[in-house]
Design an enzyme around this catalytic site. Structure first.
Site, PDB file in Angstrom:
ATOM      1  N   ARG A  27     -30.869  27.076 -38.484  1.00 54.33           N
ATOM      2  CA  ARG A  27     -29.848  27.694 -37.923  1.00 54.33           C
ATOM      3  C   ARG A  27     -29.610  27.651 -36.411  1.00 54.33           C
ATOM      4  NH1 ARG A  27     -31.545  32.589 -41.890  1.00 54.33           N
ATOM      5  NH2 ARG A  27     -30.098  32.192 -44.079  1.00 54.33           N
ATOM      6  N   GLY A  83     -33.472  39.921 -51.026  1.00 57.27           N
ATOM      7  CA  GLY A  83     -33.961  39.506 -49.905  1.00 57.27           C
ATOM      8  C   GLY A  83     -34.695  38.011 -49.826  1.00 57.27           C
ATOM      9  N   HIS A 114     -28.764  45.149 -48.320  1.00 56.95           N
ATOM     10  CA  HIS A 114     -29.604  45.339 -47.097  1.00 56.95           C
ATOM     11  C   HIS A 114     -28.372  46.762 -46.516  1.00 56.95           C
ATOM     12  CE1 HIS A 114     -31.308  41.957 -47.759  1.00 56.95           C
ATOM     13  NE2 HIS A 114     -31.108  41.410 -46.414  1.00 56.95           N
ATOM     14  N   ASN A 161     -26.451  41.799 -50.582  1.00 57.52           N
ATOM     15  CA  ASN A 161     -27.044  40.796 -49.398  1.00 57.52           C
ATOM     16  C   ASN A 161     -26.818  39.347 -50.215  1.00 57.52           C
ATOM     17  OD1 ASN A 161     -29.010  41.876 -50.993  1.00 57.52           O
ATOM     18  ND2 ASN A 161     -30.340  40.477 -50.490  1.00 57.52           N
TER      19      ASN A 161
END
Length: 351
Positions: A100, A162, A243, A316
């Site tokens: 990322r 998650g 979330h 999520n």
């Protein structure tokens, strides 16, 4: 054009959702391959209403001839296999943290920064952001366009999905154990998650922040604007899917509640659900399975100049993971950068 598509981590919660989303949205798949490692190799997973895929061994799979690979099997798996998939000419969309923040790897929310994938990345990898960051930048983007966000203070309330299927299983087993006076000891979390909240997601860093809190800041800046300051407190809550975030944003110039409501109503992928009465707001239990980011409790923040506060909720596993990955693929299909195979792809570790 139909594409040859590999889904890596196909037996996990996100991988299964990726397969479901590809089928539901009618993505042009000519051939779908489900990949995993270990004991799940040989298992079967659904693809659409009728098709069933037998899971193949990722370690032995040759990506040559594949057009697209969607990875969601953990950062270590992506580190080992995403570069070799890209080197074979396959476009990789990686939903793990591994790439990322790497230079040369676009970090993309299609409704926010589609310009990042206007051309195919030289490394052959596009990163799918953290789910909590995705929903926050989705809500901030239309506001940022008219008033420019300076600073954000956010508290996240993140579901156990998650952290993966094992974390979901732990919540279920601990909840059941409480009622028989025999709750199992924590394994996936540092403290019991049933009937509890834990202000700790991912590892602690030297400054006292956790890596998830750091992620909220750096990913927001990479996706939306490098000048935005973010202070996050990230909390794991005993919710299976969805979330939620309490967001306080400070802007460079005045922005009224009316202006904010107008642009949020018009924003793609955002649903404003904000009636100031009992139940006039979104919560995780009712948005599970939905694609949108829901914004509620919008109001002025009088404690800072040009401040607004709001509550946002999203699934999520969908917009926070699988849907966003598929939307990246759809955008690259639409702009002609998917299926354009490159020779001499740069290794992902190079700048």
């Amino acid at each position: 054009m139909a594409y040859r598509v590999a889904v890596v981590g196909a037996t996990g919660a996100v991988g299964r959702e990726v397969l479901k989303t590809l089928a539901e949205r009618g993505f042009p798949v000519g051939e779908a391959v489900a990949l995993a490692q270990g004991r799940t190799v040989g298992a079967e997973v659904s693809f659409g209403e009728a098709a069933v895929l037998k899971v193949r061994d990722l370690d032995r799979f040759d990506f040559a001839g594949m057009d697209l690979a969607l990875f969601s099997a953990g950062a270590a798996v992506s580190a080992a296999h995403a570069p070799r998939a890209a080197a074979a000419g396959c476009l990789v969309i990686d939903s793990t943290p591994r790439f990322r923040m790497e230079p040369g790897v676009p970090l993309v929310v299609p409704e926010v920064n589609p310009q990042a994938i206007a051309k195919r990345p030289r490394k052959g990898i596009v990163a799918n952001p953290d789910g909590a960051a995705i929903q926050m930048v989705m809500a901030l983007k239309p506001l940022h366009d008219i008033a420019k966000v300076r600073r954000v203070v956010v508290a996240t309330y993140e579901s156990v999905s998650g952290a993966g299927k094992e974390a979901m299983d732990e919540l279920w087993s601990q909840t059941r154990g409480v009622f028989v006076n025999d709750p199992p000891a924590p394994e996936q979390f540092t403290k019991p998650i049933a009937f509890n909240v834990i202000p700790h997601i991912d590892a602690f860093m030297e400054d006292g922040a956790t890596r998830e809190e750091w992620t909220m800041a750096v990913e927001t800046r990479k996706i939306l604007d490098p000048d935005i300051q973010v202070m996050a407190t990230c909390v794991r809550v005993p919710v299976m899917i969805g979330h939620a975030e309490a967001v306080h944003a400070e802007f460079e110039r005045p922005i009224t509640e009316r202006q904010a409501r107008e642009v949020l109503r018009a924003a793609p992928g955002v649903t404003l659900l904000d009636a100031r009465d009992d139940g006039g707001y979104a919560t995780p239990i009712e948005i599970a399975g939905e694609d949108a980011v829901f914004v509620s409790r919008l109001r002025r923040d009088p404690t800072v100049p040009n401040g607004l506060a709001f509550w946002c909720v999203a699934d999520n596993l969908r917009k926070g993971a699988a849907l966003n990955a598929v939307q990246i693929a759809e955008a690259m299909h639409a702009n002609g950068t998917l299926g354009t195979r490159l020779a001499g792809i740069l290794p992902a570790s190079e700048g």
